[in-house]
Design an enzyme around this catalytic site. Structure first.
Site, PDB file in Angstrom:
ATOM      1  N   SER A  14       0.833  -1.213   0.000  1.00  0.00           N
ATOM      2  CA  SER A  14       0.000   0.000   0.000  1.00  0.00           C
ATOM      3  C   SER A  14       0.868   1.265   0.000  1.00  0.00           C
ATOM      4  CB  SER A  14      -0.992   0.004   1.166  1.00  0.00           C
ATOM      5  OG  SER A  14      -0.348   0.243   2.384  1.00  0.00           O
ATOM      6  N   LYS A  85      13.236  -8.121   5.166  1.00  0.00           N
ATOM      7  CA  LYS A  85      14.560  -8.742   5.295  1.00  0.00           C
ATOM      8  C   LYS A  85      15.616  -7.655   5.456  1.00  0.00           C
ATOM      9  CE  LYS A  85      13.321 -13.025   4.304  1.00  0.00           C
ATOM     10  NZ  LYS A  85      13.525 -14.133   5.237  1.00  0.00           N
ATOM     11  N   HIS A 103       8.707   3.181   8.960  1.00  0.00           N
ATOM     12  CA  HIS A 103       8.385   2.304  10.093  1.00  0.00           C
ATOM     13  C   HIS A 103       7.105   2.818  10.744  1.00  0.00           C
ATOM     14  CE1 HIS A 103       9.221  -0.557  13.282  1.00  0.00           C
ATOM     15  NE2 HIS A 103       8.858   0.376  14.149  1.00  0.00           N
ATOM     16  N   ASP A 144      15.939  -0.556  11.822  1.00  0.00           N
ATOM     17  CA  ASP A 144      15.249   0.600  12.427  1.00  0.00           C
ATOM     18  C   ASP A 144      16.152   1.504  13.257  1.00  0.00           C
ATOM     19  OD1 ASP A 144      12.897  -0.459  11.334  1.00  0.00           O
ATOM     20  OD2 ASP A 144      12.466  -1.621  13.127  1.00  0.00           O
ATOM     21  N   GLU A 173       1.505   7.283   6.973  1.00  0.00           N
ATOM     22  CA  GLU A 173       2.630   6.731   6.191  1.00  0.00           C
ATOM     23  C   GLU A 173       2.459   7.066   4.713  1.00  0.00           C
ATOM     24  OE1 GLU A 173       3.809   2.608   6.673  1.00  0.00           O
ATOM     25  OE2 GLU A 173       2.709   2.524   8.554  1.00  0.00           O
TER      26      GLU A 173
END
Ligand code: GRF
Length: 214
Positions: A14, A85, A103, A144, A173
């Site tokens: 998305s 990954k 994130h 992250d 986001e």
């Protein structure tokens, strides 16, 4: 000159859809390649539908395959959008400062290995946080952990479930990530910025019919 963007995604895509919609085929930045470790990723199907080149990474740790794909498409910026990954360290070093990730929480809270999808939102609710949001950050060799470029906040509301919170965060986001890419295109490299306050309100009007159970 067009700023050439590759998007790596493992799932439904998305955020890729939001990038394709916002950047379009002829703006200052364009999605030229979509990579995935998962041949069944919705993101790959979406890319094919829209005529964007795709690459399936048989072994996501194969730095040579990454390098071949990124250089063949003359990629200026690699965007991780739901890519689950680790990007091979050789690629992170070779593309230092040119890889960003989105994130679904306010890093440094609720990030790191294993913190993806519903787990992130569950952790926010379990911690009793009053707000959450989206973070766009530079990618380094740890999950992250790279420098934060921009964050957009949303409230945690009474009665929230991981799904309702995920939907609210995803709405921002979808605005924050394209904004970060457009800023990078303008500057020639990813830059830190403060999002438009209106962007943080965009969750109120979110009705794009995304299936948040995926
Ligand atoms: C998003 O919440 C993103 O922040 C996280 O994974 C999710 C991907 O969703 N890294 P989508 O595939 O873009 O719909």
């Amino acid at each position: 000159m067009t700023y050439r963007v590759a998007v790596a995604a493992s799932g439904r895509g998305s955020n890729l859809a939001a990038l394709l919609r916002t950047l379009g085929p002829s703006g200052p930045a364009r999605v030229v390649l979509v990579l995935s470790n998962s041949p069944d990723a919705g993101a790959l199907a979406l890319a094919r539908e829209q005529g964007v080149a795709t690459a399936v990474l048989g072994d996501p740790a194969d730095a040579l395959a990454w390098r071949a794909a990124l250089t063949a498409h003359q990629v200026d910026l690699l965007v991780l959008a739901g890519y689950l990954k680790l990007v091979p360290p050789e690629i992170v070093r070779g593309w230092a400062g040119r890889i960003i990730n989105v994130h679904p929480a306010l890093l440094p809270r609720h990030g790191g290995p294993g913190m993806y999808g519903g787990r992130v939102h569950r952790a926010v609710l379990e911690a009793g946080d009053l707000e959450s949001g989206a973070t766009v950050h530079l990618v380094d060799e740890e999950y992250d952990r790279g420098a934060v470029l921009a964050q957009a906040r949303v409230p945690v509301l009474p009665g929230d479930s991981p799904e309702t919170l995920a939907a609210r965060v995803l709405a921002v986001e979808h605005r924050l990530l394209p904004a970060a890419v457009l800023r990078a295109a303008a500057a020639g490299h990813p830059v830190a910025f403060t999002p438009d306050p209106e962007l943080e309100q965009s969750w109120r009007e979110h009705a794009e019919g995304v299936d948040f159970r995926q």
